[in-house]
Design an enzyme around this catalytic site. Structure first.
Site, PDB file in Angstrom:
ATOM      1  CE  LYS A 176      -1.684   2.762   2.928  1.00 35.05           C
ATOM      2  NZ  LYS A 176      -1.533   4.019   2.128  1.00 35.05           N
ATOM      3  CD  GLU A 251      13.928   0.551   8.822  1.00 37.76           C
ATOM      4  OE1 GLU A 251      14.412   1.501   9.490  1.00 37.76           O
ATOM      5  OE2 GLU A 251      14.481  -0.545   8.708  1.00 37.76           O
ATOM      6  CB  CYS A 285      13.509   8.446   7.797  1.00 42.08           C
ATOM      7  SG  CYS A 285      14.516   7.452   6.706  1.00 42.08           S
ATOM      8  CD  GLU A 382      10.565  12.131  11.323  1.00 42.56           C
ATOM      9  OE1 GLU A 382       9.447  11.585  11.437  1.00 42.56           O
ATOM     10  OE2 GLU A 382      11.550  11.555  10.837  1.00 42.56           O
TER      11      GLU A 382
HETATM   12  P1  NAI Z   1       2.257   8.400   8.102  1.00 41.52           P
HETATM   13  O1  NAI Z   1       3.100   7.620   9.031  1.00 41.52           O
HETATM   14  O2  NAI Z   1       0.856   8.708   8.489  1.00 41.52           O
HETATM   15  O3  NAI Z   1       2.211   7.706   6.665  1.00 41.52           O
HETATM   16  C1  NAI Z   1       3.018   6.651   6.237  1.00 41.52           C
HETATM   17  C2  NAI Z   1       2.179   5.550   5.652  1.00 41.52           C
HETATM   18  O4  NAI Z   1       1.370   5.010   6.677  1.00 41.52           O
HETATM   19  C3  NAI Z   1       1.233   5.965   4.519  1.00 41.52           C
HETATM   20  O5  NAI Z   1       1.177   4.952   3.552  1.00 41.52           O
HETATM   21  C4  NAI Z   1      -0.095   6.062   5.240  1.00 41.52           C
HETATM   22  O6  NAI Z   1      -1.175   5.826   4.376  1.00 41.52           O
HETATM   23  C5  NAI Z   1       0.018   4.952   6.244  1.00 41.52           C
HETATM   24  N1  NAI Z   1      -0.859   5.080   7.416  1.00 41.52           N
HETATM   25  C6  NAI Z   1      -1.280   6.224   8.020  1.00 41.52           C
HETATM   26  N2  NAI Z   1      -2.080   5.929   9.058  1.00 41.52           N
HETATM   27  C7  NAI Z   1      -2.163   4.584   9.125  1.00 41.52           C
HETATM   28  C8  NAI Z   1      -2.831   3.669   9.991  1.00 41.52           C
HETATM   29  N3  NAI Z   1      -3.580   4.090  11.003  1.00 41.52           N
HETATM   30  N4  NAI Z   1      -2.680   2.356   9.766  1.00 41.52           N
HETATM   31  C9  NAI Z   1      -1.920   1.905   8.749  1.00 41.52           C
HETATM   32  N5  NAI Z   1      -1.276   2.716   7.908  1.00 41.52           N
HETATM   33  C10 NAI Z   1      -1.386   4.040   8.087  1.00 41.52           C
HETATM   34  O7  NAI Z   1       3.011   9.753   7.812  1.00 41.52           O
HETATM   35  P2  NAI Z   1       2.371  11.147   7.315  1.00 41.52           P
HETATM   36  O8  NAI Z   1       1.132  11.475   8.055  1.00 41.52           O
HETATM   37  O9  NAI Z   1       2.299  11.125   5.847  1.00 41.52           O
HETATM   38  O10 NAI Z   1       3.515  12.128   7.798  1.00 41.52           O
HETATM   39  C11 NAI Z   1       3.518  12.575   9.141  1.00 41.52           C
HETATM   40  C12 NAI Z   1       4.888  12.635   9.710  1.00 41.52           C
HETATM   41  O11 NAI Z   1       5.413  11.328   9.751  1.00 41.52           O
HETATM   42  C13 NAI Z   1       5.892  13.423   8.906  1.00 41.52           C
HETATM   43  O12 NAI Z   1       5.832  14.773   9.181  1.00 41.52           O
HETATM   44  C14 NAI Z   1       7.172  12.798   9.365  1.00 41.52           C
HETATM   45  O13 NAI Z   1       7.561  13.365  10.586  1.00 41.52           O
HETATM   46  C15 NAI Z   1       6.806  11.355   9.602  1.00 41.52           C
HETATM   47  N6  NAI Z   1       7.187  10.482   8.474  1.00 41.52           N
HETATM   48  C16 NAI Z   1       8.335   9.782   8.591  1.00 41.52           C
HETATM   49  C17 NAI Z   1       8.774   9.013   7.561  1.00 41.52           C
HETATM   50  C18 NAI Z   1      10.045   8.244   7.664  1.00 41.52           C
HETATM   51  O14 NAI Z   1      10.567   7.803   6.656  1.00 41.52           O
HETATM   52  N7  NAI Z   1      10.576   8.053   8.846  1.00 41.52           N
HETATM   53  C19 NAI Z   1       8.058   8.938   6.292  1.00 41.52           C
HETATM   54  C20 NAI Z   1       6.822   9.671   6.280  1.00 41.52           C
HETATM   55  C21 NAI Z   1       6.433  10.432   7.343  1.00 41.52           C
END
Ligand code: NAI
Ligand code: MG
Length: 479
Positions: A176, A251, A285, A382
């Site tokens: 996904k 991660e 990240c 972050e």
């Molecule tokens: P997110 O963690 O919500 O999104 C990442 C993935 O998780 C997306 O595919 C999303 O659809 C999915 N997701 C979201 N809620 C979920 C749930 N309840 N159950 C299963 N999957 C779910 O990240 P978002 O909201 O796009 O970004 C928010 C913050 O997260 C950013 O500002 C950043 O700080 C952090 N982030 C960190 C990343 C990393 O590589 N460490 C990558 C993306 C975001």
């Protein structure tokens, strides 16, 4: 979306808008999968995993298909890089020189593992048995059906970080992609079919996190969930997975310290530090978002980083010469702008940037804050944008102590002319990755993952591959 051999819509018929971050305009739409679609995809993966064509494929077949997939990504590199830039916003040169070639290299690296899976033979000791009357061996078996949930910052690369080791191990996968960047994952799925992977080995469902993502993580039909994203969502996914004892690799977020010692050439350190935070608009990240500079060189390094920030060319990813693209979404722009406000409210001083750039698209200026307390939110949380907090330190012990004052432990960097001094500091920083005198490096063969709240498990390298394998011990009485 691809479920089994079918390109299909969501059962509900709902669709999601896909926007170009440089213009905020809708470029296309994709299906918005719900729990019902996820369930169908998991079943398709299970059927493939247990079926003759995929489940029965020889390791050398898996290797060949993966190599073919790498070739196909390479053949279509220009097109894929362009899709990535339109969907994510990053400068086209980054898509071309980093995202796509790294994905190709990694798929090839994983292809090699498919034929190198080995167990052990064991001489057990059992009461009542003589030597050689009992024999045991271990097998490494594919973990089964993998659910993968990935973020939007390196969409294609994050997809292959999950898909390639899963396929090398013989797993079937339901991927996904992030709702903000679903396009290259769909193209990857198309190429996987073209490469010869049997239907159901790779399935891609596009949809939102709280619906499609949550349904996948909690599905009792998956054997492992592989996730990259925020720590908050990672915790939820881990909890849902534990309910079914689903294997996890997570991660998660980071707040990576960049430590500059006082024997550096300030210009070299400034350029490294600027790259660590501004690359990919800080949406990384491992972004070096906390810069700790020893007092003696503090002014020179601050000056160097500010000068670089002030000169960066901000613009659409497709425009030639762009160094800093937009943030991925309006939501991310609001989040980043909110953090800058918070930093100023907490008493930090703005020395570069600080605001949104322009009114069209989701651009934010490279921003530098000084004078934030080590405990300030901008130094602890972050931000995931081009925002850097610079703080002075009083020497190696002090730098290690502030660097380790974090719930995160993903990555870090040390700059020093003395390799002994840099290594001693690197050894004491509690992070899964640390680089010396350079930006963070990613190599297919080097394991990557987090300490502390930055995650569980590793990706890449042999360790990353083994996350997709179970161990089975077989015991045979030969009496
Ligand atoms: P997110 O963690 O919500 O999104 C990442 C993935 O998780 C997306 O595919 C999303 O659809 C999915 N997701 C979201 N809620 C979920 C749930 N309840 N159950 C299963 N999957 C779910 O990240 P978002 O909201 O796009 O970004 C928010 C913050 O997260 C950013 O500002 C950043 O700080 C952090 N982030 C960190 C990343 C990393 O590589 N460490 C990558 C993306 C975001
Ligand atoms: Mg997009």
């Amino acid at each position: 979306m691809l479920i089994g051999a079918d390109w299909c819509d969501a059962a509900s018929g709902r669709r999601l808008e896909v926007r170009d971050p440089a213009t905020a305009e809708v470029v296309t739409t994709v299906p918005a999968a719900g729990a019902e679609d996820v369930d169908r995809a998991v079943k398709a993966a299970r059927t493939a995993f247990e079926g003759r064509e995929w489940g029965g494929a020889r390791p050398v077949d898996r290797e060949r298909w993966l190599l073919k997939l790498a070739d196909l990504i390479e053949t279509h590199a220009a097109e894929i890089a362009e899709i990535e830039t339109i969907d994510n916003g990053k400068p086209l040169v980054i898509s071309q020189r980093v995202d796509v070639p790294s994905a190709v290299d990694f798929v090839r690296y994983c292809a090699g593992w498919a034929t190198k899976i080995e167990g052990t033979t064991v001489e057990p000791s059992l009461p009542g048995f003589r030597k050689n009357e009992f024999f045991a061996y271990t097998r490494r078996e594919p973990v089964g059906v993998v659910g993968a949930i990935i973020p939007w910052n390196f969409p294609l690369l994050m997809a292959v970080w999950k898909v390639a080791p899963a396929l090398a191990a013989g797993c079937a996968i339901v991927l996904k992609p992030a709702e903000d960047t679903p396009l290259t994952a769909l193209r990857l799925a198309e190429l996987a079919l073209e490469a010869g992977f049997p239907a159901g080995a790779v399935n891609v469902v596009t949809g939102e996190g709280p619906s499609a993502g949550a349904a996948l993580a909690a599905h009792a039909g998956i054997d492992k969930v592989a996730f990259t994203g925020s720590t908050a969502v990672g915790k939820r996914i881990g909890q849902a997975a534990l309910e079914n004892m689903t294997r996890i690799s997570l991660e998660l977020g980071g707040k990576s310290p960049v430590i500059v010692l006082d024997d550096v050439d300030p210009a070299v350190a400034a350029s490294g530090a600027a790259n660590a935070i501004f690359f990919n608009s800080g949406q990384v990240c491992v972004a070096g978002s906390r810069l700790y500079v020893q007092r003696k060189v503090y002014d020179a390094v601050l000056d160097g980083v500010s000068t670089i920030a002030g000169k960066m060319r901000i613009g659409p990813g497709l425009e030639k010469g762009t160094q800093l693209g937009p943030l991925v979404s309006e939501r991310q722009l609001d989040r980043v702008a909110g953090y800058v406000r918070t930093g100023l409210e907490e008493g930090a001083t703005l020395v570069a940037g600080g605001s949104r750039h322009g009114t069209r698209g989701w651009f934010h200026q490279p921003t530098i804050l000084t004078g934030a307390a080590a405990s300030a939110r901008v130094a602890q949380e972050e931000i995931f944008g081009p925002v850097l907090a610079i703080i002075a330190h009083d020497g190696d012990d002090d730098a290690v102590a502030i660097a380790n004052n974090s719930v995160y432990g993903l990555s870090g960097a040390v700059f020093s002319k003395s390799i002994e001094r840099a290594r001693a500091v690197a050894d004491r920083v509690r992070t899964g990755t640390i680089s010396v005198n350079g930006g963070s490096f990613f190599s297919p063969a080097v394991p990557f993952g987090g300490y502390k709240q930055s995650g569980i498990g590793r990706e890449m390298g042999k360790l990353g591959f083994e996350e997709y394998l179970e161990v089975k011990s077989v015991a045979e009485g030969v009496k």
